[in-house]
Design a protein around this motif. Structure first.
Motif, PDB file in Angstrom:
ATOM      1  N   SER A  35       0.765  -1.112  -0.008  1.00 49.09           N
ATOM      2  CA  SER A  35      -0.271  -0.119  -0.491  1.00 49.09           C
ATOM      3  C   SER A  35       1.013   1.443  -0.009  1.00 49.09           C
ATOM      4  CB  SER A  35      -0.920  -0.367   1.086  1.00 49.09           C
ATOM      5  OG  SER A  35      -0.547  -0.015   1.916  1.00 49.09           O
ATOM      6  N   GLN A  47      -5.791   9.515   4.946  1.00 51.15           N
ATOM      7  CA  GLN A  47      -5.470   8.674   5.031  1.00 51.15           C
ATOM      8  C   GLN A  47      -4.490   7.760   6.666  1.00 51.15           C
ATOM      9  OE1 GLN A  47      -2.775   9.583   1.356  1.00 51.15           O
ATOM     10  NE2 GLN A  47      -3.395   7.817   0.594  1.00 51.15           N
ATOM     11  N   TYR A  49      -0.862   6.979   8.057  1.00 51.58           N
ATOM     12  CA  TYR A  49       0.502   6.730   7.452  1.00 51.58           C
ATOM     13  C   TYR A  49       1.302   6.329   9.132  1.00 51.58           C
ATOM     14  CZ  TYR A  49       0.695   9.396   3.243  1.00 51.58           C
ATOM     15  OH  TYR A  49       0.357   9.512   2.224  1.00 51.58           O
ATOM     16  N   PRO A  59       0.818   5.357  13.923  1.00 50.72           N
ATOM     17  CA  PRO A  59      -0.162   5.907  12.944  1.00 50.72           C
ATOM     18  C   PRO A  59       0.114   7.393  12.767  1.00 50.72           C
ATOM     19  CG  PRO A  59      -0.924   4.057  14.775  1.00 50.72           C
ATOM     20  CD  PRO A  59       0.815   4.358  15.084  1.00 50.72           C
ATOM     21  N   ALA A  85      -3.762  -3.250  12.585  1.00 51.19           N
ATOM     22  CA  ALA A  85      -4.499  -3.238  11.447  1.00 51.19           C
ATOM     23  C   ALA A  85      -5.496  -1.704  11.410  1.00 51.19           C
ATOM     24  CB  ALA A  85      -5.134  -4.757  11.812  1.00 51.19           C
ATOM     25  N   ARG A  86      -5.991  -1.342  10.086  1.00 51.47           N
ATOM     26  CA  ARG A  86      -6.533  -0.201  10.395  1.00 51.47           C
ATOM     27  C   ARG A  86      -8.009  -0.311  11.783  1.00 51.47           C
ATOM     28  NH1 ARG A  86      -7.811   4.547  10.744  1.00 51.47           N
ATOM     29  NH2 ARG A  86      -9.457   5.616   9.540  1.00 51.47           N
ATOM     30  N   LYS A  87      -8.332  -2.114  11.896  1.00 51.61           N
ATOM     31  CA  LYS A  87      -9.525  -1.487  12.338  1.00 51.61           C
ATOM     32  C   LYS A  87      -8.841  -1.107  14.115  1.00 51.61           C
ATOM     33  CE  LYS A  87      -9.521  -6.269  12.842  1.00 51.61           C
ATOM     34  NZ  LYS A  87     -10.385  -8.074  12.217  1.00 51.61           N
ATOM     35  N   GLU A 118       3.597   1.161   5.925  1.00 53.22           N
ATOM     36  CA  GLU A 118       1.954   0.595   5.469  1.00 53.22           C
ATOM     37  C   GLU A 118       1.331   2.003   5.127  1.00 53.22           C
ATOM     38  OE1 GLU A 118      -0.888  -1.052   3.988  1.00 53.22           O
ATOM     39  OE2 GLU A 118       0.316  -2.421   5.865  1.00 53.22           O
ATOM     40  N   ILE A 119       0.097   2.436   4.673  1.00 55.21           N
ATOM     41  CA  ILE A 119      -0.868   3.250   4.297  1.00 55.21           C
ATOM     42  C   ILE A 119      -1.785   2.662   4.066  1.00 55.21           C
ATOM     43  CG2 ILE A 119      -0.883   5.420   2.937  1.00 55.21           C
ATOM     44  CD1 ILE A 119       1.942   6.124   2.606  1.00 55.21           C
ATOM     45  N   TYR A 120      -3.187   3.736   5.283  1.00 57.39           N
ATOM     46  CA  TYR A 120      -3.522   2.891   4.519  1.00 57.39           C
ATOM     47  C   TYR A 120      -5.112   4.149   4.558  1.00 57.39           C
ATOM     48  CZ  TYR A 120      -2.932  -1.086   8.262  1.00 57.39           C
ATOM     49  OH  TYR A 120      -2.569  -2.247   8.806  1.00 57.39           O
ATOM     50  N   PRO A 121      -6.329   3.595   3.274  1.00 54.00           N
ATOM     51  CA  PRO A 121      -7.124   5.071   2.864  1.00 54.00           C
ATOM     52  C   PRO A 121      -8.164   5.173   3.777  1.00 54.00           C
ATOM     53  CG  PRO A 121      -7.150   2.310   1.898  1.00 54.00           C
ATOM     54  CD  PRO A 121      -5.487   2.028   2.935  1.00 54.00           C
TER      55      PRO A 121
END
Length: 121
Positions: A35, A47, A49, A59, A85-87, A118-121
Protein backbone atom coordinates in the motif's frame (compact mmCIF):
# COMPACT_ATOMS: atom_id res chain seq x y z
CA UNK A 1 -20.66 -36.39 -25.24
CA UNK A 2 -18.23 -34.33 -23.12
CA UNK A 3 -15.31 -35.50 -25.26
CA UNK A 4 -17.05 -34.32 -28.42
CA UNK A 5 -17.87 -30.99 -26.75
CA UNK A 6 -14.17 -30.49 -25.91
CA UNK A 7 -13.13 -31.41 -29.45
CA UNK A 8 -15.50 -28.84 -30.93
CA UNK A 9 -14.84 -26.07 -28.37
CA UNK A 10 -11.28 -26.61 -27.15
CA UNK A 11 -10.10 -23.13 -28.18
CA UNK A 12 -12.98 -21.47 -26.34
CA UNK A 13 -12.39 -23.54 -23.21
CA UNK A 14 -8.67 -22.68 -23.21
CA UNK A 15 -9.48 -18.99 -23.74
CA UNK A 16 -11.90 -18.97 -20.80
CA UNK A 17 -9.36 -20.77 -18.59
CA UNK A 18 -6.67 -18.26 -19.58
CA UNK A 19 -8.94 -15.30 -18.76
CA UNK A 20 -9.83 -16.81 -15.39
CA UNK A 21 -6.14 -17.32 -14.61
CA UNK A 22 -5.32 -13.71 -15.53
CA UNK A 23 -8.22 -12.47 -13.39
CA UNK A 24 -6.96 -14.54 -10.44
CA UNK A 25 -3.42 -13.21 -10.86
CA UNK A 26 -4.72 -9.63 -10.92
CA UNK A 27 -6.66 -10.17 -7.68
CA UNK A 28 -3.66 -11.75 -5.96
CA UNK A 29 -1.38 -8.93 -7.12
CA UNK A 30 -3.78 -6.29 -5.83
CA UNK A 31 -4.06 -8.04 -2.46
CA UNK A 32 -0.30 -8.43 -2.02
CA UNK A 33 0.98 -5.17 -3.52
CA UNK A 34 2.39 -2.80 -0.96
CA UNK A 35 0.00 0.00 0.00
CA UNK A 36 2.94 2.35 0.53
CA UNK A 37 3.91 2.06 -3.13
CA UNK A 38 0.31 2.65 -4.21
CA UNK A 39 -0.47 5.67 -2.02
CA UNK A 40 2.82 7.49 -1.36
CA UNK A 41 2.58 9.57 -4.54
CA UNK A 42 -1.04 10.59 -3.95
CA UNK A 43 -1.50 11.82 -0.38
CA UNK A 44 -5.16 12.35 0.48
CA UNK A 45 -6.85 13.60 3.60
CA UNK A 46 -7.90 10.77 5.90
CA UNK A 47 -5.11 8.34 5.04
CA UNK A 48 -3.34 6.75 8.01
CA UNK A 49 0.42 6.38 7.66
CA UNK A 50 2.23 3.87 9.86
CA UNK A 51 5.73 5.08 10.72
CA UNK A 52 8.24 2.55 12.02
CA UNK A 53 11.25 2.77 14.29
CA UNK A 54 12.55 -0.77 14.68
CA UNK A 55 9.72 -2.60 16.49
CA UNK A 56 7.58 0.43 17.35
CA UNK A 57 4.83 1.52 14.98
CA UNK A 58 3.31 4.99 15.19
CA UNK A 59 0.13 5.78 13.24
CA UNK A 60 -0.34 9.31 11.90
CA UNK A 61 -3.52 10.69 10.33
CA UNK A 62 -3.10 12.84 7.21
CA UNK A 63 -5.19 15.88 8.13
CA UNK A 64 -4.57 18.02 5.05
CA UNK A 65 -2.33 18.60 2.07
CA UNK A 66 -1.20 22.10 1.10
CA UNK A 67 0.98 22.14 -1.98
CA UNK A 68 4.02 20.00 -1.22
CA UNK A 69 3.34 19.91 2.53
CA UNK A 70 1.39 17.21 4.37
CA UNK A 71 -0.06 17.95 7.81
CA UNK A 72 -0.38 14.95 10.12
CA UNK A 73 -2.02 14.30 13.46
CA UNK A 74 -0.05 12.09 15.86
CA UNK A 75 -1.63 9.02 17.43
CA UNK A 76 -1.60 9.11 21.23
CA UNK A 77 -0.09 5.62 21.48
CA UNK A 78 2.47 3.46 19.68
CA UNK A 79 2.12 -0.20 18.79
CA UNK A 80 4.95 -2.55 19.69
CA UNK A 81 6.08 -5.69 17.83
CA UNK A 82 3.40 -5.63 15.09
CA UNK A 83 1.97 -3.31 12.47
CA UNK A 84 -1.55 -2.44 13.63
CA UNK A 85 -4.51 -3.31 11.46
CA UNK A 86 -6.64 -0.38 10.32
CA UNK A 87 -9.51 -1.42 12.60
CA UNK A 88 -7.20 -1.22 15.65
CA UNK A 89 -6.56 2.49 15.08
CA UNK A 90 -9.31 4.61 16.61
CA UNK A 91 -9.90 8.07 15.16
CA UNK A 92 -10.65 9.58 18.57
CA UNK A 93 -7.12 8.72 19.75
CA UNK A 94 -5.38 11.17 17.40
CA UNK A 95 -3.98 14.37 18.93
CA UNK A 96 -5.96 17.20 17.37
CA UNK A 97 -3.92 19.93 19.10
CA UNK A 98 -0.64 19.27 17.26
CA UNK A 99 0.47 19.02 13.62
CA UNK A 100 3.49 17.17 12.29
CA UNK A 101 4.46 18.64 8.92
CA UNK A 102 6.29 16.68 6.22
CA UNK A 103 7.19 17.54 2.65
CA UNK A 104 6.12 14.94 0.12
CA UNK A 105 9.74 14.38 -0.89
CA UNK A 106 10.56 13.57 2.74
CA UNK A 107 7.68 11.07 2.89
CA UNK A 108 9.00 9.33 -0.24
CA UNK A 109 12.50 9.19 1.29
CA UNK A 110 11.11 7.70 4.52
CA UNK A 111 9.16 5.13 2.51
CA UNK A 112 12.28 4.15 0.57
CA UNK A 113 14.19 3.71 3.83
CA UNK A 114 11.41 1.49 5.20
CA UNK A 115 10.31 3.93 7.90
CA UNK A 116 6.81 4.18 6.48
CA UNK A 117 5.58 0.59 6.46
CA UNK A 118 1.88 0.92 5.69
CA UNK A 119 -0.64 3.45 4.41
CA UNK A 120 -4.34 2.85 4.98
CA UNK A 121 -6.88 4.71 2.80
Amino acid sequence: MFKRFLENNSRSVWMILLLLLLWLIAIIYQQTSNSVDRFIGEPQKGQVYIFSDKLEFAPMLLDSVDGDFCFFRNYNYVFVDAIPARKQIETKEFDFDFFAIYEQSELRRLAEKGQIVEIYP
